[in-house]
Design an enzyme around this catalytic site. Structure first.
Site, PDB file in Angstrom:
ATOM      1  N   CYS A   1       0.700  -1.278   0.079  1.00 26.05           N
ATOM      2  CA  CYS A   1       0.297  -0.179  -0.225  1.00 26.05           C
ATOM      3  C   CYS A   1       0.665   1.938   0.004  1.00 26.05           C
ATOM      4  CB  CYS A   1      -1.344   0.423   1.319  1.00 26.05           C
ATOM      5  SG  CYS A   1      -0.024  -0.421   3.255  1.00 26.05           S
TER       6      CYS A   1
ATOM      7  N   VAL B   1       0.427   4.252  -2.577  1.00 27.10           N
ATOM      8  CA  VAL B   1       0.217   5.374  -2.612  1.00 27.10           C
ATOM      9  C   VAL B   1       1.570   6.553  -2.746  1.00 27.10           C
ATOM     10  CG1 VAL B   1      -0.439   7.214  -0.804  1.00 27.10           C
ATOM     11  CG2 VAL B   1      -1.306   4.485  -0.694  1.00 27.10           C
TER      12      VAL B   1
END
Lengths: 521, 462
Positions: free
Chosen positions: B104, B108
């Protein structure tokens, strides 16, 4: 230079200052490995992240709290059911874990609304639990959700609940240690001083840096209660959220794991003038010294002495039985952080083990300083170890046993070195007098396991002893022993129960009348 | 409608059934020989997944981290990948394959992992590692999408895409197993050997059950080689057992190389194993031998001993990987049991189109619920507050407290099983798996009868 160069790490020269051989007459200032620096990528380091340092190590042992991680499910799932921090409220903190389940749309549009829903749902799911800790993760940190604002909103709407926010994303620092620091400071900043406790004793402590692995906290609590000491709070094993909000009213902070929790002690000293006393619940000598020190602080040395005498009498013969059989065995002391110095000297002095190596995954130089100074000359000290270095060290040092975590233990097993889990323990608790015997017993069982001995036999080459249908541990351990030891009437094997906490549960404690009531407030 | 498919009502997850995508990609990575994956993210994304595998197998597997720290989170972390690749290659001379698995955080911040792979291919690998065959494979597995099941699916596809070649000499049958245990792989290989079929098992993880040997270090790892992966493009056919775990890769091979392909079902239970063998027969022209008729007979005999006498009408809840859960539900129906609640841990929108789920919806004659994006708290809540009555739960170890606190015996099946010894060695697929599963369910039920004094005298004679 005393630096230790690993063959496998010659190609990464910056590693050299992370390992030393402790030489004779060498000055610690020469022989101190670097510590708490950024990890070299791709080394297969054993370090975790700052999220797990905050949530998994320190946060979650708090027992009456909903532990909610704001992020995708992985962080929550992965850190759930990987440790043994039990509690006396039916292990709520072990059984339940909460994730806000952040999905792609939330990454794009923000997840504050979904977080609020989560908080409300969680309190609804457990109506009796009124306290919550929310842990930031990499994902929620990077998208910049204002977790504190959302929490405040909920607290305004639901006055009976209280929420603590811990902003410690996984990338915050070189290891889990960054998370220890962040949650310490956040707690003292945001929560301490909010609750006024009922003082029931003249002697009031916070027990800090203790995570109740397999019941360690409950063992120590037993001693404190027998001394008539009130434990205002435990940070954090078996600890209660509201008790920890009242930390400012203690007269003494008794600090166990200085690696993970010295920060809050130092802040409490600065802000509330509460002295910090570093203690040590492992080992007869260290534990006795610790209880004595606390007794001395409060002027109740006699109570400490009574416990020391009673416990030593009860358990020393059993410790000695194991010590006689562990004497001279080589051990790699490879824990995460503070056990490296908590144990380095006492397992030598009290169990006769030779510490041939110490390491720390997330310790700082201060931990190494203590560890290296306490372990044997010739020992190899490694900071931020990686898998190849550990394998190389084990082949070189040929330890009889290593104490480490679960997965690195599997690596040791494959090269025929038995391991004992010192993060979650094999058959703990290991704190306390009885606990120390339990550790000695587990080490003995690992080293002298008949199956372990069989692992060295190559049936295709070696001569097979066809006259043996079995071997016992003692058939291995007692052959070299002096007869006086083997036949000793005093020393004997461990006689405690499988669950050593059982007998503490219904124990009645002496009631000491309070003298200085007003002084307590 | 007696059988309803619906999403969990709450937003959040209490006691998750699944973990996130990078974990699945890591499970694919360890199945390949001479391969160490680098997970580009925080160190916990690797440390805990390695622990997860080691809890299930009591083994350690090799996986590396790019060790993302604060500066990289702010300024970008591709240089951490460059350094990780170099350090890994220097210290592990046998490593040829390096999947670079995103998380993640690195998705991101938008690290260009594909770009850095190109850069490394053009620079570092050519200059410093000339003459050494190294494959860097970017695998995008943001944790906020799907689950470890989709992460595995994505990773297998990327790996196959990278290696599959058309005109290789070996003409084997591709067997894409999906997320299995060593016991399953052994059983599948056995079935194919009996059929006289040469199979390319992706991934061959039988060696995950690694020995403790009197000499040398035996780190557990998969045995699928680079050549095996290349050969997937030249196969005579592909059977992908688990739709949600290897469906993408199978589809790719079909589209790209025109390989005749059958996706599913997982050979759980007698009927699905029959189907599997029939599919093998169709794709290879080989016949089903008498030995398997006998093996099937032994299993049916054993199952007959426990099915209608003990297992019939027992109400079960099943949670875990979708193909496993559906396969188990089908098998339970054949055993005359009543799977009343199926819990799937992610929000895959394709579940509604699954023909097996549709068949359940059309044919089940009692109330059954299939919940997607489900969690284990839901199971506990239904038992405590919503009047759910169960005789057994089938699922992995993460549900142990829900089962214990509600006094419903849990038959451990799926991943991870860390609170029972040696379960990874036992098959759940094939005739053998069917037999073991039925007997295990019966034995767990018997033990529960004894300890709860629930007609414990029944087994006084049998």
């Amino acid at each position: 230079m005393p630096y230790h160069e690993f063959e496998c790490s010659k190609c990464i020269p910056e590693r050299i200052k992370h390992a030393v051989d402790k030489g004779k007459d060498e000055n610690l200032s020469d022989a101190l490995p670097l510590g708490y620096l950024n990890t070299i990528p791709g080394t297969l380091s054993e370090r975790g992240c700052a999220y797990c340092g905050a949530k998994h190590v320190i946060g979650t042992p708090m027992k009456d709290v909903i532990h909610l991680s704001h992020g995708p499910i992985g962080c929550t799932y992965d850190t759930w059911q990987t440790k043994r921090y039990i509690s006396d409220n039916d292990n709520f903190q072990i059984k339940y874990t909460f994730a806000s389940d952040m999905k792609e749309k939330h990454i794009v549009f923000g997840a504050e609304k979904v977080l609020k829903n989560n908080i409300l749902e969680a309190f609804k799911a457990f109506p009796k639990i009124k306290r919550m800790t929310i842990y930031q993760t990499c994902a929620s940190a990077l998208i910049g959700d204002d977790i504190k604002a959302i929490s405040q909103e909920v607290m305004d709407e639901m006055p009976d609940v209280d929420i603590f926010v811990c902003n410690s994303p996984g990338f915050a620092g070189p290891s889990q240690s960054g998370g220890h620091h962040k949650i310490n400071i956040a707690w003292v900043n945001d929560k301490v001083g909010q609750v006024e406790p009922t003082i029931t004793s003249d002697f009031v402590i916070n027990y800090v840096g203790e995570y109740n692995i397999q019941g360690d906290q409950q063992i120590m609590q037993d001693y404190f209660k027998r001394m008539g000491i009130q434990i205002l709070s435990t940070f954090t094993g078996n600890g209660s959220y509201d008790d920890l909000r009242a930390m400012h009213r203690a007269k003494l902070n008794v600090l166990e794991c200085a690696r993970s929790a010295e920060y809050i002690c130092d802040e409490l000293r600065k802000r509330y003038g509460i002295p910090r006393m570093d203690i040590d619940g492992f080992g007869f000598k260290s534990l006795s010294g610790s209880l004595r020190k606390i007794g001395l602080f409060f002027g109740i040395e006699d109570r400490a002495e009574a416990i020391i005498e009673e416990e030593t009498k009860r358990w020393k013969p059993e410790l000695d039985w194991y010590a006689a059989r562990l004497k001279g065995k080589k051990i790699c002391l490879w824990p995460g952080g503070s056990k490296l110095w908590h144990w380095a000297h006492v397992i030598h002095e009290e169990m006769g083990l030779e510490v041939v190596s110490v390491y720390t995954k997330f310790g700082h130089q201060g931990d190494m300083e203590k560890g290296v100074s306490r372990c044997e000359v010739g020992a190899l000290a490694i900071d931020d170890p990686n898998e190849l270095e550990c394998i190389e060290a084990m082949y070189k040092l040929k330890p009889d046993v290593i104490v480490t975590g679960k997965r690195p233990g599997e690596v040791a097993k494959k090269i025929r070195v038995p391991y004992v889990n010192v993060h979650a323990y094999n058959n703990g608790p290991y704190k306390g007098f009885e606990g120390w015997v339990r550790l000695a017993r587990d080490l003995y069982n690992a080293i002298y396991s008949p199956i372990h001995q069989l692992a060295f036999v190559d049936i295709s080459k070696d001569e097979i002893e066809t006259d043996k249908g079995f071997m016992t541990r003692q058939m291995f351990s007692d052959t070299q022993l002096d007869e006086s030891i083997v036949n000793s009437k005093e020393m004997h094997e461990y006689t405690g129960e499988f669950d050593s906490l059982k007998r503490l549960r219904d124990r009645e404690y002496p009631q000491y009348p309070m003298k200085g009531k007003q002084a307590a407030v | 409608m007696p059988c309803e498919l619906k999403e969990k009502e709450r937003t959040g997850v209490i006691n998750p059934i699944f973990t996130c995508q990078p974990a699945g990609a890591q499970y694919a990575s360890i199945g390949i020989k001479d391969c160490i994956g680098i997970v580009h993210g925080g160190q916990g994304c690797v440390m805990f997944v390695r622990l997860w595998f080691s809890q299930h197998y009591k083994e350690s597997f090799e996986l590396a981290s790019s060790s993302l720290h604060e500066d990289a989170a702010v300024f970008g972390g591709v240089h951490r990948v460059e350094e990780a690749v170099d350090v890994l290659l220097m210290r592990y001379p046998d490593v040829k394959i390096v999947p670079i698995i995103t998380t993640c955080s690195t998705e991101v911040i938008g690290d260009d992992v594909d770009g850095v792979v190109t850069k490394l291919n053009e620079g570092l690998l050519k200059e410093k590692y000339a003459g050494r065959e190294v494959h860097l494979i970017p695998i995008h597995t943001p944790s906020f999408k799907g689950s470890h099941v989709t992460g595995y699916d994505v990773a297998v596809e990327e790996i196959i895409k990278h290696f599959a070649k058309k005109d290789k000499a070996a003409k084997k049958l591709n067997l894409l197993t999906g997320w299995q245990n060593p016991g399953d792989v052994r059983t599948l290989k056995h079935l194919l050997t009996e059929m006289d079929v040469e199979a390319n098992v992706i991934f061959d993880i039988e060696e995950f059950d690694a020995p403790l040997m009197p000499d040398g270090n035996h780190v557990a790892h998969g045995s699928t080689t680079m050549e095996d992966l290349e050969n997937t493009g030249s196969a005579i056919g592909t059977i992908a057992l688990n739709r949600y775990e290897v469906g993408k890769a199978a589809q790719y091979l079909e589209n790209e190389f025109d390989i005749p392909t059958v996706i599913g079902p997982s050979p759980i239970g007698i009927r699905n194993t029959d189907t599997f063998l029939e599919n093998v027969k169709k794709l290879t022209g080989k016949s089903i031998p008498a030995s398997l008729v006998k093996e099937r007979g032994i299993a049916i005999d054993a199952i007959t001993d426990v099915a209608h006498m003990f297992l019939a009408d027992k109400r079960v809840a099943i949670y875990g990987h979708p193909d496993l859960v559906i396969g188990l539900a089908e098998f339970c129906l054949d055993l005359e049991m009543k799977p009343v609640l199926l819990l799937l841990g992610d929000d895959n929108t394709k579940y509604g189109e699954d023909s097996r789920i549709k068949a359940l919806q059309e044919n089940v004659d009692y109330d059954m619920e299939i919940v997607t994006n489900a969690d284990l708290w839901d199971l506990g809540d239904r038992l405590q507050n919503k009047g759910l009555k169960l005789d057994l739960i089938l699922g992995h170890s993460k549900g142990r407290f829900i089962a214990m606190d509600n006094k419903v015996p849990l038959v451990r099946v799926g991943f991870p099983v860390f609170d029972r010894a040696g379960y990874h060695r036992e098959a759940t697929v094939g005739y053998e798996g069917a037999m073991l599963l039925a007997e295990k369910m019966a034995n767990v039920w018997f033990t529960d009868m004894e300890y709860t004094q629930n007609k414990e005298w029944l087994l006084n004679m049998w």
